[in-house]
Write a protein that holds these residues in place. Structure first.
Motif, short mmCIF file in Angstrom:
data_model
loop_
_atom_site.label_atom_id
_atom_site.label_comp_id
_atom_site.label_asym_id
_atom_site.label_seq_id
_atom_site.Cartn_x
_atom_site.Cartn_y
_atom_site.Cartn_z
N HIS A 120 0.82 -1.21 0.00
CA HIS A 120 0.00 0.00 0.00
C HIS A 120 0.86 1.26 0.00
O HIS A 120 0.41 2.32 -0.43
CB HIS A 120 -0.97 0.00 1.19
N GLU A 121 2.11 1.13 0.46
CA GLU A 121 3.01 2.29 0.45
C GLU A 121 3.40 2.69 -0.98
O GLU A 121 3.74 3.82 -1.24
CB GLU A 121 4.26 1.97 1.27
N LYS A 122 3.36 1.73 -1.89
CA LYS A 122 3.66 1.99 -3.29
C LYS A 122 2.46 1.58 -4.14
O LYS A 122 2.61 1.07 -5.24
CB LYS A 122 4.90 1.21 -3.73
N ALA A 123 1.27 1.80 -3.60
CA ALA A 123 0.06 1.24 -4.19
C ALA A 123 -0.12 1.59 -5.66
O ALA A 123 -0.41 0.72 -6.48
CB ALA A 123 -1.16 1.70 -3.39
N LYS A 124 0.07 2.86 -6.01
CA LYS A 124 -0.18 3.27 -7.38
C LYS A 124 0.82 2.64 -8.34
O LYS A 124 0.43 2.08 -9.37
CB LYS A 124 -0.12 4.80 -7.48
N ALA A 125 2.11 2.72 -8.02
CA ALA A 125 3.14 2.16 -8.89
C ALA A 125 3.01 0.64 -8.98
O ALA A 125 3.16 0.05 -10.05
CB ALA A 125 4.53 2.53 -8.38
N PHE A 126 2.72 -0.01 -7.82
CA PHE A 126 2.56 -1.45 -7.81
C PHE A 126 1.38 -1.86 -8.67
O PHE A 126 1.46 -2.78 -9.49
CB PHE A 126 2.36 -1.93 -6.38
N SER A 127 0.25 -1.16 -8.50
CA SER A 127 -0.96 -1.49 -9.25
C SER A 127 -0.72 -1.34 -10.76
O SER A 127 -1.12 -2.20 -11.55
CB SER A 127 -2.11 -0.58 -8.81
N GLN A 128 -0.06 -0.27 -11.14
CA GLN A 128 0.22 -0.05 -12.56
C GLN A 128 1.13 -1.12 -13.14
O GLN A 128 0.91 -1.63 -14.23
CB GLN A 128 0.84 1.33 -12.76
N ALA A 129 2.17 -1.49 -12.37
CA ALA A 129 3.13 -2.48 -12.85
C ALA A 129 2.47 -3.84 -13.04
O ALA A 129 2.74 -4.56 -14.00
CB ALA A 129 4.30 -2.60 -11.87
N ILE A 130 1.58 -4.20 -12.11
CA ILE A 130 0.91 -5.51 -12.18
C ILE A 130 -0.18 -5.51 -13.25
O ILE A 130 -0.25 -6.43 -14.08
CB ILE A 130 0.32 -5.89 -10.81
#
Length: 290
Positions: free
Chosen positions: A182-192
Motif C-alpha cells: 500500500h506504500e507503493k500502491a499506485k506504482a505497484f498497481s500499474q506495474a501488475i
C-alpha cells in the motif's frame, strides 16, 4: 488455452502431498473458488492468515494446483530482498526452508539468473512451469534516475522479460506480504495491471484497510492460538520505558541468547528435542507450520 476449474479431488490430493493444515487447505479452496468465479476476468483477492500458520505452504500448493490445471507462468512479487531470499529458499530443495510436495517442479527465474542462456531456453518451452520471483521495485516503471533490467531488451531472451510476461495468457501473480504494497500502491498497481494477469492473489497476516473488501479467506491470530497452530504471544517491554530502536534490538539479542541457553539446558536433559537448522547454524526449534 487453459481454463481453471474447481477440482475437489485435486485439492484433496494437493493438501495431502503438502500436508496442509486445515486453515491452509480451506484457504486454497477459497482462492481457487474466487478464481473460478471470475471466469477469466482479472480478479484481485487477499488471503489473510495469521503469522506462523504457513502462508508459504499456501503459496506453493496454489502454484501446484494452477500447474495441474495447465498454467505455466506464475509471478511471485516480494516487497524487499529479505523476503525475496526467504521465498527463493522455499523453492530450493537444498534449503532447510524448502516446501516439499509439488508434483510439477517449477523452474525458478530470478533477477540474478533471467539473462542466462538456459533461461531463454526454458522460456521458449511451453510445457515447463516457470515461477518468476521478483521484488516490486524491480517491476515498476523505470524513471530517469532508476533503470529496470527486466524492462530492457535482452539478446538472450530476444525481448525484455517484462514484455515476455505481458504477452503470456496464463500469468498469475502472487503478492507475498501483500499489506506492504500500500506504500507503493499506485506504482505497484500499474506495474501488475500492465502485465494483464488472470488474477492477483495477495498473502498477508495484517491486511491494509483498503484490502478488506478483497479478502476471500481469513484466519485470525486468535483462531490460530485457539487451534494450537501458534503459541500465545508474549509482549516484552522495559519498565523504564526506554524504546529507541537500538535498545530494542539489543534487548532482542539478549532475549534470544537467554532463550538459547535455556533450550540448551533442556536438551541436555531431553536429548531428542527437535532442532531447526538454517544453513550451518541452529537458530530455532519446532516444526514448520503447513
Amino acid at each position: 488455452m487453459f481454463e481453471i476449474t474447481y477440482d475437489e479431488a485435486l485439492l484433496l490430493e494437493i493438501a495431502a502431498r503438502f500436508d496442509l493444515r486445515e486453515p491452509n487447505r480451506l484457504a486454497l479452496a477459497e482462492v481457487v473458488q474466487a478464481i473460478v468465479a471470475a471466469d477469466g476476468s482479472f480478479t484481485e483477492m487477499v488471503a489473510d492468515l495469521a503469522t506462523g500458520v504457513g502462508k508459504t505452504f499456501l503459496m506453493s500448493s496454489l502454484i501446484d494446483y494452477l500447474a495441474a490445471q495447465g498454467v505455466r507462468h506464475v509471478l511471485v512479487v516480494t516487497p524487499n530482498s529479505t523476503i525475496q531470499t526467504k521465498t527463493l529458499a522455499n523453492f530450493d530443495e537444498a534449503s532447510a526452508k524448502y516446501v516439499a510436495g509439488a508434483e510439477t517442479v517449477p523452474f525458478v527465474i530470478t533477477p540474478e539468473n533471467f539473462q542466462r542462456a538456459e533461461v531463454g531456453t526454458v522460456l521458449r518451452d511451453p510445457e515447463r512451469l516457470k515461477v518468476f520471483v521478483f521484488n516490486v521495485q524491480q517491476l515498476i516503471r523505470p524513471s530517469d534516475k532508476v533503470s529496470r533490467r527486466v524492462r530492457e531488451d535482452d539478446e538472450t531472451l530476444g525481448n525484455a522479460l517484462y514484455a515476455y510476461l505481458e504477452n503470456t495468457e496464463d500469468l498469475f501473480v502472487i503478492a507475498d506480504e501483500h499489506h506492504i504494497y500500500h506504500e507503493k500502491a499506485k506504482a505497484f498497481s500499474q506495474a501488475i495491471r500492465a502485465l494483464h494477469p488472470v488474477a492477483l492473489v495477495g498473502l498477508t497476516a495484517t491486511p491494509d484497510a483498503t484490502d478488506i473488501p478483497k479478502i476471500v479467506f481469513q484466519y485470525t491470530l486468535g483462531e490460530a492460538i485457539a487451534d494450537g497452530h501458534v503459541k500465545v504471544p508474549v509482549i516484552v517491554y522495559r519498565k523504564d520505558g526506554t524504546k529507541d530502536e537500538r535498545t530494542q534490538l539489543a534487548d532482542a539479542c539478549q532475549l534470544l541468547r537467554a532463550k538459547d541457553a535455556a533450550y540448551n539446558q533442556y536438551r541436555a536433559v531431553a536429548g531428542d528435542a527437535p532442532l531447526v537448522v538454517v544453513g550451518h547454524e541452529v537458530v530455532a526449534t519446532g516444526v514448520p507450520m503447513r
